[in-house]
Design a protein around this motif. Structure first.
Motif, PDB file in Angstrom:
ATOM      1  N   SER A   1      32.391   8.076  15.029  1.00  0.00           N
ATOM      2  CA  SER A   1      31.540   9.182  15.444  1.00  0.00           C
ATOM      3  C   SER A   1      32.299  10.497  15.559  1.00  0.00           C
ATOM      4  O   SER A   1      31.684  11.547  15.697  1.00  0.00           O
ATOM      5  CB  SER A   1      30.897   8.866  16.808  1.00  0.00           C
ATOM      6  OG  SER A   1      30.085   7.725  16.724  1.00  0.00           O
ATOM      7  N   ILE A   2      33.622  10.439  15.520  1.00  0.00           N
ATOM      8  CA  ILE A   2      34.454  11.623  15.754  1.00  0.00           C
ATOM      9  C   ILE A   2      35.019  12.139  14.435  1.00  0.00           C
ATOM     10  O   ILE A   2      35.462  11.358  13.589  1.00  0.00           O
ATOM     11  CB  ILE A   2      35.605  11.287  16.719  1.00  0.00           C
ATOM     12  CG1 ILE A   2      35.049  10.842  18.076  1.00  0.00           C
ATOM     13  CG2 ILE A   2      36.532  12.477  16.899  1.00  0.00           C
ATOM     14  CD1 ILE A   2      36.095  10.315  19.022  1.00  0.00           C
ATOM     15  N   PHE A   3      35.000  13.449  14.251  1.00  0.00           N
ATOM     16  CA  PHE A   3      35.659  14.062  13.098  1.00  0.00           C
ATOM     17  C   PHE A   3      36.217  15.414  13.508  1.00  0.00           C
ATOM     18  O   PHE A   3      35.836  15.983  14.538  1.00  0.00           O
ATOM     19  CB  PHE A   3      34.706  14.199  11.900  1.00  0.00           C
ATOM     20  CG  PHE A   3      33.560  15.136  12.123  1.00  0.00           C
ATOM     21  CD1 PHE A   3      33.645  16.459  11.718  1.00  0.00           C
ATOM     22  CD2 PHE A   3      32.393  14.700  12.735  1.00  0.00           C
ATOM     23  CE1 PHE A   3      32.597  17.336  11.913  1.00  0.00           C
ATOM     24  CE2 PHE A   3      31.328  15.570  12.940  1.00  0.00           C
ATOM     25  CZ  PHE A   3      31.430  16.890  12.533  1.00  0.00           C
ATOM     26  N   ILE A   4      37.155  15.921  12.718  1.00  0.00           N
ATOM     27  CA  ILE A   4      37.818  17.185  13.018  1.00  0.00           C
ATOM     28  C   ILE A   4      37.623  18.153  11.854  1.00  0.00           C
ATOM     29  O   ILE A   4      37.814  17.787  10.695  1.00  0.00           O
ATOM     30  CB  ILE A   4      39.321  16.974  13.276  1.00  0.00           C
ATOM     31  CG1 ILE A   4      39.524  16.094  14.517  1.00  0.00           C
ATOM     32  CG2 ILE A   4      40.037  18.306  13.457  1.00  0.00           C
ATOM     33  CD1 ILE A   4      40.964  15.720  14.768  1.00  0.00           C
ATOM     34  N   VAL A   5      37.225  19.376  12.171  1.00  0.00           N
ATOM     35  CA  VAL A   5      37.102  20.436  11.171  1.00  0.00           C
ATOM     36  C   VAL A   5      38.316  21.348  11.316  1.00  0.00           C
ATOM     37  O   VAL A   5      38.557  21.899  12.385  1.00  0.00           O
ATOM     38  CB  VAL A   5      35.804  21.243  11.358  1.00  0.00           C
ATOM     39  CG1 VAL A   5      35.724  22.353  10.316  1.00  0.00           C
ATOM     40  CG2 VAL A   5      34.587  20.330  11.258  1.00  0.00           C
ATOM     41  N   ASP A   6      39.084  21.480  10.243  1.00  0.00           N
ATOM     42  CA  ASP A   6      40.271  22.332  10.247  1.00  0.00           C
ATOM     43  C   ASP A   6      39.855  23.805  10.269  1.00  0.00           C
ATOM     44  O   ASP A   6      38.758  24.158   9.811  1.00  0.00           O
ATOM     45  CB  ASP A   6      41.115  22.033   9.005  1.00  0.00           C
ATOM     46  CG  ASP A   6      42.453  22.746   9.029  1.00  0.00           C
ATOM     47  OD1 ASP A   6      42.528  23.855   8.466  1.00  0.00           O
ATOM     48  OD2 ASP A   6      43.414  22.205   9.598  1.00  0.00           O
TER      49      ASP A   6
END
Length: 199
Positions: free
Chosen positions: A69-74
């Motif tokens: 469920s977790i993601f990172i946007v640079d």
């Protein structure tokens, strides 16, 4: 029964299947609501058949859904949240974010200035002389949703850009004599090409 579910014989699926059947019944009801939208209904069926969409007890998940469920946007990226094949959200701000696992895909695109070196190509001038012309282009994706809907892939976008640029170069230089091209300020010709490409 007030016995733990692990007491039941068999694997995880056979243990929880009787308890999960009402949820599957509700899922089938949801699928019926999608019948008017054939695309969404088909995506849901494919997820279920492939095993990507499953229903299980929290005791057997052990954090896997949380991780998915977790993601990172640079900070150098934009992102689009795609749910069941449809874009539902554009994310411009960098940092940690959350999505619905298994039915949601996160599509990311670089928002920095991109320099693309275009391979040299031959141009025929008005006096039938052959020139080898080298070009480059730079730019950035400013409207991620439009980019996703039209091309989705940077390689496809660059290929289309090459075709457009060489079409304009051939059209403009093809109307001039070789001597005129050599004597004319190159910057002026490139400004004309750029203006036509941006239309």
């Amino acid at each position: 029964s007030n016995r733990e579910i692990d007491f039941l014989p068999g694997d995880a699926e056979s243990k929880i299947s009787p308890y999960m059947q009402p949820l599957w019944d509700n899922l089938n009801f949801i699928k019926n609501q999608f019948k008017a939208n054939e695309k969404k209904s088909k995506v849901l069926e494919q997820l279920q058949e492939s095993g990507l969409l499953t229903i299980t007890a929290l005791a057997f998940i052990r954090g896997r859904s949380l991780i998915n469920s977790i993601f990172i946007v640079d900070e150098a990226q934009n992102a689009i949240e795609i749910q069941l094949g449809d874009p539902v959200r554009v994310i411009h701000e960098p940092g940690l974010d959350f999505k619905v696992p298994y039915i949601t895909e996160i599509w990311k695109i670089d928002k920095r200035l991109i320099l693309h070196d275009i391979p040299p190509g031959e141009i025929i001038t008005q006096d039938k002389k052959t020139m080898l012309v080298d070009n480059y282009a730079n730019g950035r994706v400013t409207v991620p949703l439009r980019f996703y809907q039209r091309v989705r892939n940077m390689q496809v976008a660059q290929s289309r850009l090459e075709d457009i640029i060489y079409s304009q170069v051939r059209e403009i230089l093809g109307k001039l004599l070789l001597a005129e091209i050599v004597s004319t300020a190159r910057a002026e010709l490139m400004v004309q090409v750029t203006t036509n490409v941006q239309r």
